[in-house]
Design a protein around this motif. Structure first.
Motif, PDB file in Angstrom:
ATOM      1  N   GLU A 317      19.259  22.913  -1.495  1.00 38.17           N
ATOM      2  CA  GLU A 317      17.917  22.719  -0.937  1.00 38.17           C
ATOM      3  C   GLU A 317      17.111  24.014  -0.885  1.00 38.17           C
ATOM      4  N   THR A 319      15.051  26.952  -1.947  1.00 40.67           N
ATOM      5  CA  THR A 319      14.259  27.342  -3.113  1.00 40.67           C
ATOM      6  C   THR A 319      13.979  28.846  -3.079  1.00 40.67           C
ATOM      7  N   VAL A 320      13.689  29.388  -4.231  1.00 40.99           N
ATOM      8  CA  VAL A 320      13.506  30.832  -4.387  1.00 40.99           C
ATOM      9  C   VAL A 320      12.066  31.107  -4.797  1.00 40.99           C
ATOM     10  N   GLY A 321      11.445  32.115  -4.191  1.00 39.18           N
ATOM     11  CA  GLY A 321      10.076  32.439  -4.604  1.00 39.18           C
ATOM     12  C   GLY A 321       9.450  33.516  -3.731  1.00 39.18           C
ATOM     13  N   SER A 325       5.119  31.485  -0.938  1.00 34.67           N
ATOM     14  CA  SER A 325       5.228  30.295  -1.792  1.00 34.67           C
ATOM     15  C   SER A 325       5.850  29.110  -1.070  1.00 34.67           C
ATOM     16  N   SER A 327       8.887  29.087  -0.150  1.00 36.48           N
ATOM     17  CA  SER A 327      10.313  29.089  -0.511  1.00 36.48           C
ATOM     18  C   SER A 327      11.158  29.647   0.628  1.00 36.48           C
ATOM     19  N   GLY A 359      22.104  28.231  -7.936  1.00 38.89           N
ATOM     20  CA  GLY A 359      20.750  27.688  -7.939  1.00 38.89           C
ATOM     21  C   GLY A 359      19.921  28.296  -9.053  1.00 38.89           C
ATOM     22  N   SER A 360      18.634  28.017  -8.998  1.00 43.66           N
ATOM     23  CA  SER A 360      17.741  28.550 -10.021  1.00 43.66           C
ATOM     24  C   SER A 360      16.714  29.457  -9.353  1.00 43.66           C
ATOM     25  N   THR A 361      16.309  30.491 -10.074  1.00 44.69           N
ATOM     26  CA  THR A 361      15.247  31.346  -9.538  1.00 44.69           C
ATOM     27  C   THR A 361      13.879  30.768  -9.902  1.00 44.69           C
ATOM     28  N   ASN A 362      13.886  29.641 -10.621  1.00 43.62           N
ATOM     29  CA  ASN A 362      12.625  29.010 -11.027  1.00 43.62           C
ATOM     30  C   ASN A 362      11.700  30.024 -11.686  1.00 43.62           C
ATOM     31  N   ALA A 370      19.311  33.870  -7.486  1.00 43.85           N
ATOM     32  CA  ALA A 370      19.477  32.484  -7.025  1.00 43.85           C
ATOM     33  C   ALA A 370      20.703  32.400  -6.131  1.00 43.85           C
TER      34      ALA A 370
END
Ligand code: NAP
Length: 486
Positions: A317, A319-321, A325, A327, A359-362, A370
């Protein structure tokens, strides 16, 4: 100016003797998310540091002589000013530190909390009357402020690490010279601007800024000064040892809040949802860049599979940012920090750890890492031996209480530890056996102005916050008052 609603809080010069002092030498403060330049800040040297020490020295007697209630009133005014400016201060923290805005707002409130707590404590700094061994003699033990104090703070809590020291200093009647971290001077300067506005006398609070190149020069001036009577340092263990050594020549008081390597233990009988929520809280705040971050997670084998499954779902759950943002996880503070986290991950994998989830760094950028869960980590891996300071969960299974207590204590650090269990007897037993200054049982949230924060072993000495928090800022004076017959 970075869109502050109160432009007066955007300060890039040093604050000495109640004045903003510009320098021709400057250093850049970078946005950790993309490495762009946010501000060019005054590069102080030994001369300016000595000016700040002299200003603090001149202000000391009058400040110490003020009634505690009057000092407390100004401290409360500063706390109120922080809260009134919390959006701007949070934005500054987000810009220079990178943490998500919601966390940054939380930090401003936490920072203000130290000022209100110690404003209350200012009126409770007391002493005692001791039964005299001599006839017609009164023995008094009173507390006096130590004097001019140097505060050296890290980048991970630019507001709270300042006020956690400033609060007890002001409450006891000390005056201060702060050296904030290279990466995050803007928040400290904004707090100085607010202190100026609410009416702190010139010299009571001084801020000398500098790059990492200037830090040893400023540090040497502070630690070798005969006027500075105390250094309160929060930062890495390596620099803390250096500061303590430097302070020896003038026999200064030293308080050290240093690095951690926190174990987090989940026993078979734990409430797993509580354990997972506690792990998220203890691991991912500030993208894992906290001294109390859970660094080594030990899970009892009976629930390891289920705990890992639920933790994986919770971590997915996150999120990265960028800080603004929405996140949950911001950037690493700088290139060295990013490289260290990546090195710990590759060292663990090369030595047999497995990746449970990543996870992803998007595509947020190279400065972001991540969240990742690694299983089968071992004591010889870097992620067990040093604090990773990143969003990495390192999982190890265990079978017995004795085995996990020994493993948890197998570190030179002794700041925070966490464990999760529903067994009351085990709660007491394990808490006593853990060699850490802070123990969270069934919770990952352990920081507040009310609690004595500090470590054992190489995590330092001294306690910040709580009713004990003024002790390190006072000297005890004993006076014998003998009666003279008329
Ligand atoms: P750091 O490198 O030790 O820096 C801390 C402060 O010391 C900075 O202001 C730094 O200035 C300054 N400094 C560096 N060298 C100096 C010298 N020779 N003389 C005087 N000052 C010097 O630590 P950090 O990387 O900023 O912070 C992360 C560390 O702090 C971690 O280990 C973390 O666990 C620890 N920490 C502990 C607590 C706690 O309460 N126990 C709380 C937060 C963080 P420059 O930035 O200009 O180099």
């Amino acid at each position: 100016m970075q869109h502050l609603s109160d432009p007066d809080l955007w300060r890039t010069d040093a604050y000495i003797n109640g004045e903003w002092v510009s320098t021709s030498a400057r250093f850049d403060v970078l946005d950790p998310a993309d490495r762009t330049v946010l501000a060019s800040v005054a590069e102080c040297d030994a001369t300016l540091t000595n000016d700040a020490i002299a200003a603090a020295d001149r202000a000391f007697s009058a400040w110490a002589a003020r009634r505690a209630a009057d000092r407390a009133q100004l401290m409360r005014a500063l706390a109120d000013a922080l809260l009134a400016s919390e959006d701007d201060l949070a934005r500054l923290i987000g810009l220079e530190n990178g943490k998500p805005l919601a966390e940054a707002v939380g930090e401003v409130r936490y920072a203000a909390g130290f000022l209100t707590w110690f404003a209350e404590q200012a009126r409770r700094v007391d002493g005692s009357v001791i039964e005299s061994p001599w006839e017609r003699t009164t023995i008094l033990a009173t507390r006096e402020p130590v004097g001019v104090a140097a505060l050296i703070t890290p980048w991970n809590f630019p507001a709270a690490m300042f006020t956690r020291k400033l609060g007890p200093a002001l409450a006891t009647g000390c005056t201060v010279v702060l050296k904030p971290a290279e990466q995050t001077p803007l928040t400290a300067l904004a707090i100085a601007a607010l202190a100026h506005r609410v009416g702190f006398p010139a010299g009571v609070i001084n801020v000398v800024t500098g790059s990492a190149d200037a830090a040893p020069v400023i540090g040497e001036a502070l630690t070798s000064s005969r006027t500075v009577r105390k250094v309160s340092f929060t930062g890495s263990t390596a620099v803390g040892k250096l500061i303590a050594a430097q302070c020896a020549s003038t026999v200064k008081r030293v308080s050290l809040e240093l690095g951690g390597n926190a174990p987090l233990i989940v026993f078979d009988d734990a409430d797993l949802d509580t354990a997972v929520a506690g792990t998220i809280a203890a691991k991912f705040r500030n993208a894992g860049q906290t001294c109390v971050a859970a660094n080594r997670v030990f899970v009892q084998s009976g629930i390891a599979e289920e705990y890992t499954k639920r933790l994986t779902a919770a971590v997915a759950e996150l999120t990265v940012g960028r800080f603004d943002s929405g996140s949950a996880i911001g950037p690493m503070i700088d290139d060295d920090a990013t490289a260290k986290v990546r090195r710990h991950i590759s060292d663990a994998i090369a030595n047999g750890a497995t990746v449970v989830s990543e996870g992803s760094t998007n595509e947020a950028g190279d400065q972001f890492v991540a969240p990742i869960i690694l299983a089968n980590t071992t004591a010889s891996m870097q992620c067990h031996q040093e604090e990773t300071f990143g969003p990495v969960v390192s999982l190890t299974t265990f079978d017995t209480v004795d085995e996990v207590v020994e493993a948890a204590n197998d570190t030179d650090s002794g700041l925070a530890a966490y464990f999760f269990t529903n067994d009351l007897g085990r709660s007491h037993d394990v808490s006593k056996r853990l060699q850490f200054g802070i123990v969270g049982v069934n919770t990952g949230v352990i920081s507040a102005p009310e609690v004595p924060f500090g470590g054992m072993k190489e995590s330092g000495y001294g306690r910040e916050g709580s009713a004990y928090g003024t002790d390190d800022w006072t000297e005890i004076k004993y006076t014998a008052l003998a009666h003279v017959a008329p």
